[in-house]
Design a protein around this motif. Structure first.
Motif, PDB file in Angstrom:
ATOM      1  N   GLU A  44      -4.373  -0.398  -0.088  1.00 36.01           N
ATOM      2  CA  GLU A  44      -6.114  -1.097  -0.470  1.00 36.01           C
ATOM      3  C   GLU A  44      -6.665  -0.730  -1.843  1.00 36.01           C
ATOM      4  O   GLU A  44      -7.328  -0.282  -1.914  1.00 36.01           O
ATOM      5  CB  GLU A  44      -6.663  -0.234   0.648  1.00 36.01           C
ATOM      6  N   PHE A  45      -5.947  -1.510  -3.010  1.00 31.80           N
ATOM      7  CA  PHE A  45      -6.572  -2.006  -4.039  1.00 31.80           C
ATOM      8  C   PHE A  45      -6.717  -3.292  -4.655  1.00 31.80           C
ATOM      9  O   PHE A  45      -5.989  -4.358  -4.570  1.00 31.80           O
ATOM     10  CB  PHE A  45      -5.412  -1.363  -4.769  1.00 31.80           C
ATOM     11  N   PRO A  46      -7.803  -3.709  -5.317  1.00 30.60           N
ATOM     12  CA  PRO A  46      -8.126  -4.453  -6.368  1.00 30.60           C
ATOM     13  C   PRO A  46      -7.322  -5.196  -6.761  1.00 30.60           C
ATOM     14  O   PRO A  46      -6.300  -4.334  -7.069  1.00 30.60           O
ATOM     15  CB  PRO A  46      -9.466  -4.445  -6.519  1.00 30.60           C
ATOM     16  N   ASP A  47      -6.718  -6.649  -7.878  1.00 30.39           N
ATOM     17  CA  ASP A  47      -5.924  -7.230  -7.500  1.00 30.39           C
ATOM     18  C   ASP A  47      -6.119  -6.996  -9.490  1.00 30.39           C
ATOM     19  O   ASP A  47      -7.538  -6.044  -9.670  1.00 30.39           O
ATOM     20  CB  ASP A  47      -6.771  -8.663  -7.528  1.00 30.39           C
ATOM     21  N   GLU A  48      -5.271  -6.801  -9.846  1.00 31.28           N
ATOM     22  CA  GLU A  48      -5.019  -6.196 -11.347  1.00 31.28           C
ATOM     23  C   GLU A  48      -5.763  -4.685 -11.309  1.00 31.28           C
ATOM     24  O   GLU A  48      -6.929  -4.766 -12.251  1.00 31.28           O
ATOM     25  CB  GLU A  48      -5.367  -6.818 -11.990  1.00 31.28           C
ATOM     26  N   SER A  49      -5.951  -3.799 -10.977  1.00 31.95           N
ATOM     27  CA  SER A  49      -6.799  -2.532 -10.918  1.00 31.95           C
ATOM     28  C   SER A  49      -5.945  -0.928 -11.543  1.00 31.95           C
ATOM     29  O   SER A  49      -6.339   0.270 -11.613  1.00 31.95           O
ATOM     30  CB  SER A  49      -6.779  -2.605  -9.219  1.00 31.95           C
ATOM     31  N   ALA A  50      -4.228  -1.190 -10.899  1.00 33.67           N
ATOM     32  CA  ALA A  50      -3.068   0.283 -11.440  1.00 33.67           C
ATOM     33  C   ALA A  50      -2.978  -0.549 -12.602  1.00 33.67           C
ATOM     34  O   ALA A  50      -2.295  -1.012 -13.316  1.00 33.67           O
ATOM     35  CB  ALA A  50      -2.385  -0.001 -10.263  1.00 33.67           C
ATOM     36  N   ASP A  51      -2.302   1.012 -13.181  1.00 35.69           N
ATOM     37  CA  ASP A  51      -2.399   1.015 -14.942  1.00 35.69           C
ATOM     38  C   ASP A  51      -0.519   1.010 -14.372  1.00 35.69           C
ATOM     39  O   ASP A  51       0.345   0.438 -15.288  1.00 35.69           O
ATOM     40  CB  ASP A  51      -2.307   1.435 -15.960  1.00 35.69           C
ATOM     41  N   LEU A  52       0.169   2.104 -14.061  1.00 32.44           N
ATOM     42  CA  LEU A  52       1.479   2.300 -13.350  1.00 32.44           C
ATOM     43  C   LEU A  52       1.361   2.364 -11.748  1.00 32.44           C
ATOM     44  O   LEU A  52       0.310   2.781 -11.256  1.00 32.44           O
ATOM     45  CB  LEU A  52       1.780   4.226 -13.724  1.00 32.44           C
ATOM     46  N   ILE A  53       1.771   2.701 -11.099  1.00 30.25           N
ATOM     47  CA  ILE A  53       2.727   2.493  -9.660  1.00 30.25           C
ATOM     48  C   ILE A  53       4.161   2.799  -9.910  1.00 30.25           C
ATOM     49  O   ILE A  53       4.720   2.383 -10.617  1.00 30.25           O
ATOM     50  CB  ILE A  53       2.577   0.940  -8.777  1.00 30.25           C
ATOM     51  N   THR A  54       4.199   4.285  -8.834  1.00 30.85           N
ATOM     52  CA  THR A  54       5.627   5.146  -9.050  1.00 30.85           C
ATOM     53  C   THR A  54       5.824   4.879  -7.661  1.00 30.85           C
ATOM     54  O   THR A  54       5.469   5.238  -7.241  1.00 30.85           O
ATOM     55  CB  THR A  54       5.504   6.376 -10.735  1.00 30.85           C
ATOM     56  N   CYS A  55       7.298   4.855  -7.080  1.00 33.76           N
ATOM     57  CA  CYS A  55       7.801   5.817  -6.321  1.00 33.76           C
ATOM     58  C   CYS A  55       8.876   6.409  -6.537  1.00 33.76           C
ATOM     59  O   CYS A  55      10.095   5.927  -7.088  1.00 33.76           O
ATOM     60  CB  CYS A  55       8.501   3.980  -5.581  1.00 33.76           C
ATOM     61  N   SER A  56       9.137   7.193  -6.184  1.00 31.68           N
ATOM     62  CA  SER A  56       9.434   8.585  -6.327  1.00 31.68           C
ATOM     63  C   SER A  56      10.628   9.228  -5.201  1.00 31.68           C
ATOM     64  O   SER A  56      10.383   9.254  -4.082  1.00 31.68           O
ATOM     65  CB  SER A  56       9.229   9.672  -6.816  1.00 31.68           C
ATOM     66  N   GLN A  57      11.877   9.369  -5.379  1.00 31.45           N
ATOM     67  CA  GLN A  57      12.925   9.268  -4.305  1.00 31.45           C
ATOM     68  C   GLN A  57      12.239   8.494  -3.151  1.00 31.45           C
ATOM     69  O   GLN A  57      12.183   9.127  -1.756  1.00 31.45           O
ATOM     70  CB  GLN A  57      12.723  10.653  -3.777  1.00 31.45           C
ATOM     71  N   SER A  58      11.623   7.240  -3.596  1.00 28.06           N
ATOM     72  CA  SER A  58      10.923   6.302  -2.327  1.00 28.06           C
ATOM     73  C   SER A  58      11.398   4.843  -1.802  1.00 28.06           C
ATOM     74  O   SER A  58      11.455   4.544  -0.986  1.00 28.06           O
ATOM     75  CB  SER A  58       9.793   6.802  -1.901  1.00 28.06           C
ATOM     76  N   PHE A  59      11.303   4.556  -2.715  1.00 27.29           N
ATOM     77  CA  PHE A  59      11.573   2.721  -2.554  1.00 27.29           C
ATOM     78  C   PHE A  59      12.734   2.034  -2.154  1.00 27.29           C
ATOM     79  O   PHE A  59      13.176   1.403  -1.120  1.00 27.29           O
ATOM     80  CB  PHE A  59      11.884   2.432  -4.812  1.00 27.29           C
ATOM     81  N   HIS A  60      13.425   3.469  -1.505  1.00 28.27           N
ATOM     82  CA  HIS A  60      15.235   3.029  -1.247  1.00 28.27           C
ATOM     83  C   HIS A  60      14.582   2.563   0.045  1.00 28.27           C
ATOM     84  O   HIS A  60      15.268   2.284   1.503  1.00 28.27           O
ATOM     85  CB  HIS A  60      16.056   3.968  -0.975  1.00 28.27           C
ATOM     86  N   TRP A  61      13.371   3.615   0.997  1.00 28.05           N
ATOM     87  CA  TRP A  61      12.855   2.893   2.228  1.00 28.05           C
ATOM     88  C   TRP A  61      11.961   2.268   2.917  1.00 28.05           C
ATOM     89  O   TRP A  61      11.048   1.894   3.655  1.00 28.05           O
ATOM     90  CB  TRP A  61      12.609   4.357   2.699  1.00 28.05           C
ATOM     91  N   MET A  62      11.720   1.177   1.746  1.00 27.76           N
ATOM     92  CA  MET A  62      11.210   0.357   1.717  1.00 27.76           C
ATOM     93  C   MET A  62      11.107  -1.174   0.845  1.00 27.76           C
ATOM     94  O   MET A  62      12.388  -1.296   0.628  1.00 27.76           O
ATOM     95  CB  MET A  62       9.425  -0.004   0.024  1.00 27.76           C
ATOM     96  N   GLU A  63      11.139  -2.095   1.863  1.00 30.95           N
ATOM     97  CA  GLU A  63      11.179  -3.338   2.005  1.00 30.95           C
ATOM     98  C   GLU A  63      10.912  -3.617   0.376  1.00 30.95           C
ATOM     99  O   GLU A  63       9.424  -4.556   0.466  1.00 30.95           O
ATOM    100  CB  GLU A  63      10.730  -4.157   3.064  1.00 30.95           C
TER     101      GLU A  63
END
Length: 278
Positions: free
Chosen positions: A110-129
């Motif tokens: 729920e964030f606008p286009d091109e709004s974040a500088d960093l996006i992290t997934c710690s111990q979690s990306f393997h639970w995401m499609e």
């Protein structure tokens, strides 16, 4: 059952229900090396960091004082509730807190286009499609922004006998669940070894690579046992009331206590970080 965005599984979310205190007590906080590596690639202090699948906030609070705003995103109510409780205590000690937590999913941010500088997934990306998640990450990241999926290897260092028993216990828990748990309730875990391939194949990043680093922590026997018992597979076995692993768990505990012998020892957590620069 709540409505969730296509590509997500309710079983993946519910896997982490009911053991937020155990998880938060024994799991490692993200090491500061994460901040150092990612801000070096970014080349400036991030205005907005999104920590997706943040759990109890172990990977979120490290960004305090290292970003202008930090948002931890977690779909599991129990895990997010623990993070929010910790944040309330944190706010009593600090002024101008720049962290908040919200419910959400990796492929519907729920964030606008091109709004974040960093996006992290710690111990979690393997639970995401991965395909829909990386498409959404690309939408929300600024040009030149960095995505990072990082995990520590299980188990941390100990004796080889303890490590072997730890790995075998986790495997046996997963095998037991595949046999005894209803198929629709089984969580789907994506292969961590494919993280970098998925980032490269997404076509969303101008540069991608894997970075390996280590972090040492002090650990006693109680914590080492807690780390194993905080794994989602073992927790699910316990929640289902299955007893097939009881004897193996007791054997593992005895091995651990025999190794640590009431000592607090330095152990090594090995991390693998896969990054993509948009």
């Amino acid at each position: 059952m709540r409505n969730i965005p296509e590509g997500n599984r309710q079983s993946n979310v519910e896997r982490f229900s009911g053991f937020e205190d155990t998880y938060d007590r024994y799991r490692p906080s993200a090491p500061y090396e994460v901040v150092h590596i990612l801000t070096d690639y970014l080349r400036y202090k991030p205005a907005l960091v999104l920590d997706i699948g943040c759990g109890t906030g172990l990977s979120t609070f490290i960004w305090y004082d290292n970003a202008e705003q930090v948002v931890g995103i977690e779909p599991n109510d129990d895990m997010r509730g623990k993070a929010e409780t910790k944040l309330s205590s944190f706010m009593n000690e600090q002024r101008d807190v720049k962290i908040r937590f919200m419910s959400g999913y990796s492929n519907r941010l729920e964030f606008p286009d091109e709004s974040a500088d960093l996006i992290t997934c710690s111990q979690s990306f393997h639970w995401m499609e991965p395909v829909s998640t990386l498409a959404e990450v690309s939408r929300v990241l600024k040009p030149g922004g960095v995505f990072a999926a990082y995990d520590c290897d299980w188990p941390p260092t100990a004796s080889w006998q303890v490590e072997k028993a730890y790995a075998l216990l986790l495997d046996n828990a997963d095998n037991l669940l595949s046999e005894r748990q209803n198929k629709q309730d089984q969580a789907l875990k994506y292969d961590k070894k494919s993280h970098l391939i998925n980032i490269l194949q997404s076509g969303a990043f101008q540069y991608a690579r894997e970075i390996v680093f280590h972090n040492s922590e002090f650990c006693d026997g109680e914590r080492y046992i807690g780390l194993a018992l905080s794994q989602g597979g073992i927790q699910t076995v316990m929640k289902l009331g299955l007893t097939e692993l009881d004897e193996e768990i007791e054997h593992f505990k005895a091995l651990v206590m025999g190794h640590f012998q009431e000592r607090t020892l330095e152990v090594l957590f090995s991390y693998r970080m896969r990054i993509g620069v948009k």
